[in-house]
Design a protein around this motif. Structure first.
Motif, short mmCIF file in Angstrom:
data_model
loop_
_atom_site.label_atom_id
_atom_site.label_comp_id
_atom_site.label_asym_id
_atom_site.label_seq_id
_atom_site.Cartn_x
_atom_site.Cartn_y
_atom_site.Cartn_z
N ILE A 142 0.90 -1.18 0.01
CA ILE A 142 0.22 -0.05 0.22
C ILE A 142 0.46 1.28 0.19
O ILE A 142 1.56 1.99 0.84
CB ILE A 142 -1.12 0.24 1.07
CG1 ILE A 142 -1.80 -1.42 1.03
CG2 ILE A 142 -1.32 1.64 1.48
CD1 ILE A 142 -2.73 -2.06 2.17
N GLY A 143 1.02 1.94 -1.18
CA GLY A 143 2.37 3.32 -1.14
C GLY A 143 3.43 3.03 -1.32
O GLY A 143 3.67 3.74 -1.60
N VAL A 144 3.34 1.82 -1.26
CA VAL A 144 5.39 1.43 -1.58
C VAL A 144 4.67 -0.07 -2.04
O VAL A 144 3.92 -0.68 -2.14
CB VAL A 144 5.70 1.33 -0.17
CG1 VAL A 144 6.04 2.60 0.82
CG2 VAL A 144 4.90 0.32 0.86
N ARG A 145 6.46 -0.43 -2.64
CA ARG A 145 6.72 -1.93 -2.92
C ARG A 145 6.40 -2.44 -1.85
O ARG A 145 7.14 -2.51 -0.75
CB ARG A 145 8.13 -2.41 -3.65
CG ARG A 145 8.10 -0.88 -5.10
CD ARG A 145 9.38 -1.61 -5.69
NE ARG A 145 9.22 -3.21 -6.50
CZ ARG A 145 8.85 -3.52 -7.25
NH1 ARG A 145 8.43 -1.80 -8.22
NH2 ARG A 145 9.15 -4.06 -8.10
N VAL A 146 6.05 -4.03 -1.84
CA VAL A 146 5.87 -4.65 -1.05
C VAL A 146 7.15 -5.01 -0.32
O VAL A 146 7.85 -5.68 -2.23
CB VAL A 146 4.77 -5.93 -1.84
CG1 VAL A 146 4.91 -7.19 -0.32
CG2 VAL A 146 3.60 -5.79 -2.09
N ASP A 147 7.50 -5.36 0.92
CA ASP A 147 8.50 -6.20 1.26
C ASP A 147 8.35 -6.66 2.96
O ASP A 147 8.48 -5.73 3.60
CB ASP A 147 9.46 -4.90 1.49
CG ASP A 147 11.22 -5.50 1.81
OD1 ASP A 147 11.35 -6.02 2.70
OD2 ASP A 147 11.76 -4.33 1.31
#
Length: 675
Positions: free
Chosen positions: A155-160
């Motif tokens: 959400i709003g960032v790449r999955v990490d």
């Protein structure tokens, strides 16, 4: 400098352990805590304001080290009140000034989660991520929790996932209740961490202690966990909505129907089916029913006076109503009168009398009496200590949905160190944790979904899914599968629906394996893999007719399984054993399979027509023959043609042709009849 920080952390750990030990005294040993505080002080719904979900007070100590919180807190509460009264601009101005100019952490946390979830302010994911990143570096456990949530779901960032786990761990160690629950869930099922049941219990226990205490003190409302798919199915079938049913009972109650008055009274007393707790209205309907002589209503009136719910707390009046209801052997009255004898409230304490009253109520299946009687057996109050009997009674109560019974079963299993009980204990603790105040997000998410605000609904369901709610995971997968969330692409990866189904499969959702099989069969978000699809269909086939049909189809066509008509027929037959109503659906495939079986066993053998075995990967559903002598093939076609025109040929081939013609005619008739 590092020595000072280490000493500070060790000091915090000692304080936490001391607090933990104090919780153990209160919560681990189940000593009739359910009603022991009712007469000590008044817990009134009017005076109690339930905290908003995800509004943190966990970082208060941290905040006080940076700012003088007295005046800032006053301004913060003023800003919240303005937002609640819909003065959005003024409230936002005050909170923004506190966050930016005065570095007031609670204001920054509130703005960040508002931009993330959009409860009052307009949702703004990029602003939320910016604020959360800044707060996380300052040590805010709430910001660490929400950043972990964003990194886990993209959400709003790449999955990490690695970052998500780190943030969750940091927030949990700092005491954040949501992060603690998330880590309990992940360690229980081994999600991106090594599965560790004992560690899962430690995390879940902290959350369960809080929830049990809230329920014991009646400061918590239970929220319904609605599956969107089930709700849509009810609407599609034209079933009555809850509000229509409630309106019917309200109408009957106002006309003077006693049973309807009790039902409506209970509805307002406990709060369910979209109805908020309203003690005044509950008291009104119970009083009407009691005046008409209803003993159950009298028992509830006594309970309201005992706890001071909607009325001034009055033990004498409570005892009067309980004694009147006990004369008619009402189970609620028997249980509550038993509590008064157990604790000596307005009567002389008498454990034997309390045991008799609980037993009479338990025989009528009253869940609270089963809980109280079970705890008496466990503690040896009024009877000899009997742990197996205690667990048996608590299990009965837990099956009726009694949360404190579930909590006490888990506590007893953990305290008595029952062998091989870790998984069972964690199941009970997980169930208790899922009744916390944060379950109100289900209500908010459903309302957002019904308003077609799908992004708002999804962020809430995703957060609940992170906490381990199976219903929320199902709703996330349903929304993504429905195709209404294509605009979520910037925030959520396309594979997340499959991830949700995998999580559901771990929690033994009955249709999860079927859905995963569909994803691999049709290549939704993953490459087509018939072998994996068949594997997951096989897992689902034990209790799912559709999965069983799919396996039969794959055997029939050699897709992901070796070509085998006999096994295909077996699975088709088993479909009818599980779901007899599927006869109309399965009729034509079975007829076609019978024709294939006949050709395979009779015609193909006679003319040397043999099928190739599939390769191990079973990638393509090709049903092609091997090398066939052209003359023999022409002879076969000739036989079929002669049979079709009615010439004198072998009876077997005529039968096959007639069967094919009959099937064609049947299909045509069905088309005409159901046009």
């Amino acid at each position: 400098m590092w020595t000072q920080k280490l000493n500070f952390l060790l000091g915090k750990s000692k304080l936490w352990l001391r607090h933990r030990r104090r919780l153990s005294v209160l919560c681990i040993r189940p000593i009739m805590a359910y009603a022991s505080v009712a007469w000590a002080y008044n817990l009134s719904a009017e005076n109690y304001e339930e905290p908003q979900p995800l509004v943190s007070d966990s970082s208060t100590k941290f905040n006080n080290t940076f700012v003088n919180s007295g005046r800032c807190k006053q301004q913060f509460m003023q800003g919240l009140q303005l937002l609640k009264k819909k003065f959005i601009n003024e409230g936002l101005r005050i909170l923004t000034e506190l966050a930016e100019a005065k570095n007031y952490i609670p204001a920054s946390e509130f703005l960040a989660q508002e931009y993330l979830f959009g409860t009052i302010l307009e949702q703004n994911i990029s602003k939320a991520i910016f604020l959360l990143s800044s707060l996380a570096t300052k040590g805010s456990c709430r910001a660490q929790l929400l950043l972990g949530f964003c990194y886990s779901n993209g959400i709003g960032v790449r999955v990490d996932i690695e970052k998500a786990i780190i943030y969750y761990h940091l927030a949990a160690l700092a005491g954040d209740i949501y992060a603690t629950m998330i880590m309990g869930y992940r360690y229980k099922f081994g999600l991106n961490v090594e599965e560790n049941c004992e560690l899962s219990l430690k995390f879940y226990r902290r959350v369960a202690d809080k929830v049990a205490l809230d329920i014991k003190e009646k400061t918590i409302k239970l929220y319904e966990q609605v599956r969107i798919a089930d709700k849509m199915e009810k609407i599609k079938l034209g079933e009555s909505h809850d509000d229509e049913i409630i309106q019917y009972y309200l109408y009957q109650a106002d006309l003077g129907d006693v049973s309807s008055q009790v039902i409506i009274g209970r509805l307002f007393y406990y709060g369910s089916h979209g109805v908020d707790v309203n003690y005044e209205k509950a008291f009104e309907y119970f009083q009407k029913a009691a005046q008409l002589g209803n003993t159950q209503a009298k028992a509830f009136l006594g309970e309201m006076y005992l706890w001071g719910h909607g009325v001034l707390q009055d033990n004498k009046t409570a005892l009067k109503f309980f004694e009147e209801s006990v004369m008619e052997n009402d189970p609620t009255g028997l249980n509550n009168l038993g509590l008064m004898y157990l604790h000596g409230i307005e009567v002389k304490q008498d454990l034997n009398r309390a045991y008799e009253l609980f037993t009479s109520s338990e025989k009528q299946g009253h869940p609270q009496a089963q809980l109280n009687l079970g705890l008496m057996h466990y503690n040896g109050f009024g009877t000899s200590k009997n742990i197996p009997r205690a667990l048996n009674l608590l299990q009965k109560s837990a099956l009726s949905g009694n949360i404190l019974a579930q909590y006490n079963i888990a506590a007893i299993l953990q305290e008595e160190k029952v062998p091989f009980s870790c998984q069972l204990t964690s199941v009970y603790y997980k169930s208790v944790c899922e009744k916390g105040t944060w379950s109100r997000l289900f209500e908010e998410a459903l309302k957002a979904y019904e308003r077609k605000e799908y992004l708002l609904a999804m962020t809430r369901y995703l957060f609940l899914a992170e906490l381990g709610y199976e219903v929320a995971q199902h709703n996330v997968a349903h929304i993504l599968d429905s195709g209404i969330t294509t605009f979520l692409a910037p925030y959520i990866e396309s594979k997340y629906a499959l991830t949700s189904w995998f999580r559901l499969a771990i929690q033994e959702n009955p249709i999860a394996h079927l859905k995963i099989g569909d994803y691999f069969y049709y290549g939704k978000g993953v490459p087509v893999n018939y072998k994996k699809a068949a594997f997951y269909y096989q897992l689902a086939a034990s209790n799912n007719a559709q999965a069983m049909f799919n396996i039969g189809y794959m055997y029939e066509h050699g897709i992901g399984r070796p070509l085998d008509y006999h096994l295909a027929k077996r699975y088709y037959d088993m479909v009818l054993e599980i779901e007899p109503k599927a006869y109309a659906v399965i009729f034509i495939p079975r007829i076609i399979l019978q024709i294939k079986l006949y050709f395979s066993e009779q015609v193909f053998k006679k003319y040397g027509f043999q099928r190739k075995q599939k390769q191990e990967n079973y990638e393509k559903p090709k049903l092609v023959g091997g090398m066939v002598d052209e003359k023999k093939l022409n002879d076969l076609l000739g036989y079929v043609f002669n049979a079709a025109v009615g010439l004198d040929v072998d009876v077997d081939y005529i039968w096959i042709t007639l069967l094919v013609l009959s099937l064609t005619l049947l299909i045509r008739v069905r088309q005409i009849l159901f046009r």
